[in-house]
Enzyme design. Structure first.
Site, PDB file in Angstrom:
ATOM      1  N   SER A 192       3.389  15.804  -7.888  1.00 48.26           N
ATOM      2  CA  SER A 192       4.766  16.007  -8.017  1.00 48.26           C
ATOM      3  C   SER A 192       5.366  15.269  -9.065  1.00 48.26           C
ATOM      4  CB  SER A 192       5.199  16.025  -6.774  1.00 48.26           C
ATOM      5  OG  SER A 192       5.526  14.580  -6.020  1.00 48.26           O
ATOM      6  N   CYS A 229      -7.604  -8.895  18.137  1.00 49.62           N
ATOM      7  CA  CYS A 229      -6.599  -9.740  18.858  1.00 49.62           C
ATOM      8  C   CYS A 229      -5.904  -8.684  19.880  1.00 49.62           C
ATOM      9  CB  CYS A 229      -5.522  -9.773  17.682  1.00 49.62           C
ATOM     10  SG  CYS A 229      -4.775  -8.335  16.982  1.00 49.62           S
ATOM     11  N   HIS A 265      -2.110   5.061  -1.372  1.00 51.37           N
ATOM     12  CA  HIS A 265      -1.583   5.328  -0.092  1.00 51.37           C
ATOM     13  C   HIS A 265      -2.539   5.071   1.024  1.00 51.37           C
ATOM     14  CE1 HIS A 265       1.846   7.854  -2.316  1.00 51.37           C
ATOM     15  NE2 HIS A 265       1.759   6.669  -2.550  1.00 51.37           N
ATOM     16  N   CYS A 269      -6.975  -3.199  18.625  1.00 49.37           N
ATOM     17  CA  CYS A 269      -7.563  -4.073  17.773  1.00 49.37           C
ATOM     18  C   CYS A 269      -9.003  -4.914  18.707  1.00 49.37           C
ATOM     19  CB  CYS A 269      -6.943  -5.090  17.025  1.00 49.37           C
ATOM     20  SG  CYS A 269      -7.849  -6.507  15.997  1.00 49.37           S
ATOM     21  N   ALA A 299      -9.533  23.370 -14.725  1.00 54.78           N
ATOM     22  CA  ALA A 299      -9.274  22.602 -15.951  1.00 54.78           C
ATOM     23  C   ALA A 299     -10.341  21.715 -16.150  1.00 54.78           C
ATOM     24  CB  ALA A 299      -7.868  22.009 -15.778  1.00 54.78           C
ATOM     25  N   ASN A 334      -3.789  10.477  -2.736  1.00 51.92           N
ATOM     26  CA  ASN A 334      -4.377  11.127  -1.533  1.00 51.92           C
ATOM     27  C   ASN A 334      -5.050  10.123  -0.668  1.00 51.92           C
ATOM     28  OD1 ASN A 334      -3.446  13.471  -2.614  1.00 51.92           O
ATOM     29  ND2 ASN A 334      -5.456  13.869  -3.638  1.00 51.92           N
ATOM     30  N   VAL A 335      -4.984  10.268   0.646  1.00 49.22           N
ATOM     31  CA  VAL A 335      -5.628   9.645   1.594  1.00 49.22           C
ATOM     32  C   VAL A 335      -6.852   9.952   2.389  1.00 49.22           C
ATOM     33  CG1 VAL A 335      -3.298   8.302   2.274  1.00 49.22           C
ATOM     34  CG2 VAL A 335      -4.170  10.279   3.874  1.00 49.22           C
ATOM     35  N   THR A 376      -0.243  23.267 -11.785  1.00 52.00           N
ATOM     36  CA  THR A 376       0.084  24.397 -11.818  1.00 52.00           C
ATOM     37  C   THR A 376       1.790  24.750 -12.021  1.00 52.00           C
ATOM     38  OG1 THR A 376       0.012  24.663  -9.448  1.00 52.00           O
ATOM     39  CG2 THR A 376      -1.892  25.312 -10.659  1.00 52.00           C
ATOM     40  N   CYS A 411      -2.977  -8.385  12.942  1.00 53.36           N
ATOM     41  CA  CYS A 411      -3.970  -9.156  12.218  1.00 53.36           C
ATOM     42  C   CYS A 411      -4.560  -8.746  10.990  1.00 53.36           C
ATOM     43  CB  CYS A 411      -4.994  -9.590  13.247  1.00 53.36           C
ATOM     44  SG  CYS A 411      -6.204  -8.324  13.683  1.00 53.36           S
TER      45      CYS A 411
END
Length: 244
Positions: free
Chosen positions: A187, A148, A117, A145, A232, A100-101, A212, A128
């Site tokens: 998954s 740069c 990820h 950025c 759980a 997860n991000v 699940t 850069c």
């Protein structure tokens, strides 16, 4: 809910690894971008979240990610996230590997998190590799950025990109060395994360799946728990409080 065999392992374990996927954050309301969630403004997310999309239409690309970030501002960690913070405190060596991000594990309080990820709350320069918090680019329709001048992307792995080799190696090493491996809400089809449970099991770890739904990993797990992660893990914390 949990077998006696697992409890014996946990009572004596030193080294634990947890791998989490979209199912954990889904309990907080984070879209999984699968099925009906796979579209945004009638466009396929898998085609939007690519370097090609950023190059072809940076405004649309960043509109999508700005929407995702705005959505996450309203989302909080759930009981599964907070339970993993408690679980971390019971073991000398605990590694949380996440696909997860959304940064929710860190917000909840976990200390040792490997983000396979990436993390959507940061921006990374395409030229850069300079990284900044997303707040630093606030107000910019398309972030550039400050080192740069090149265009930036969210510090996440886009479709078609390779994972960060250093983080992946750490995840593989932790999996190979652990005594118990939990696969939670994933998954078990996205590589190379899907291979981590097999690395653990191949090196003698007890493999537990909490999901699940059935996954390709299910038939290879030593134990399968078919209830939501929040239920759980809150139960597991209560057990650990007695046996550790």
């Amino acid at each position: 809910m949990f077998s006696q065999k697992l409890l014996i392992r946990l009572k004596n374990a030193f080294n634990i690894v947890v791998l989490t996927g979209a199912g954990v954050s889904a309990e907080s309301g984070v879209p999984t971008f699968r099925g009906k969630d796979g579209l945004w403004k009638d466009k396929e997310v898998e085609k939007l979240a690519t370097l090609e999309a950023l190059e072809e239409d940076p405004k649309l690309f960043w509109e999508f990610y700005s929407w995702r970030r705005q959505l996450l501002k309203e989302i909080k960690p759930n009981f599964a996230h907070f339970s993993m913070v408690d679980i971390e405190n019971y073991f000398e060596d605990f590694t949380l590997i996440t696909q997860n991000v959304d940064n929710l594990h860190t917000v909840a309080g976990n200390r040792k998190v490997l983000e396979l990820h990436g993390n959507i709350t940061r921006n990374r320069c395409l030229r850069c590799d300079h990284i900044v918090p997303m707040e630093q680019s606030a107000g910019q329709e398309i972030p550039y950025c400050d080192k740069c001048g090149n265009i930036m992307k969210p510090d996440v792995i886009l479709f078609g990109e390779a994972l960060n080799e250093k983080i992946l190696r750490k995840a593989q090493t932790a999996s190979a060395e652990c005594e118990v491996f939990f696969s939670i809400g994933t998954s078990s089809v996205v590589e190379p994360a899907a291979s981590l449970p097999y690395i653990a099991k191949g090196n003698g770890a007890y493999l537990v799946e909490i999901n699940t739904e059935e996954t390709p990993l299910s038939e290879n797990a030593d134990e399968v728990i078919r209830i939501p992660a929040s239920k759980a893990l809150t139960g597991l914390v209560m057990i650990l409080d007695r046996i550790r």
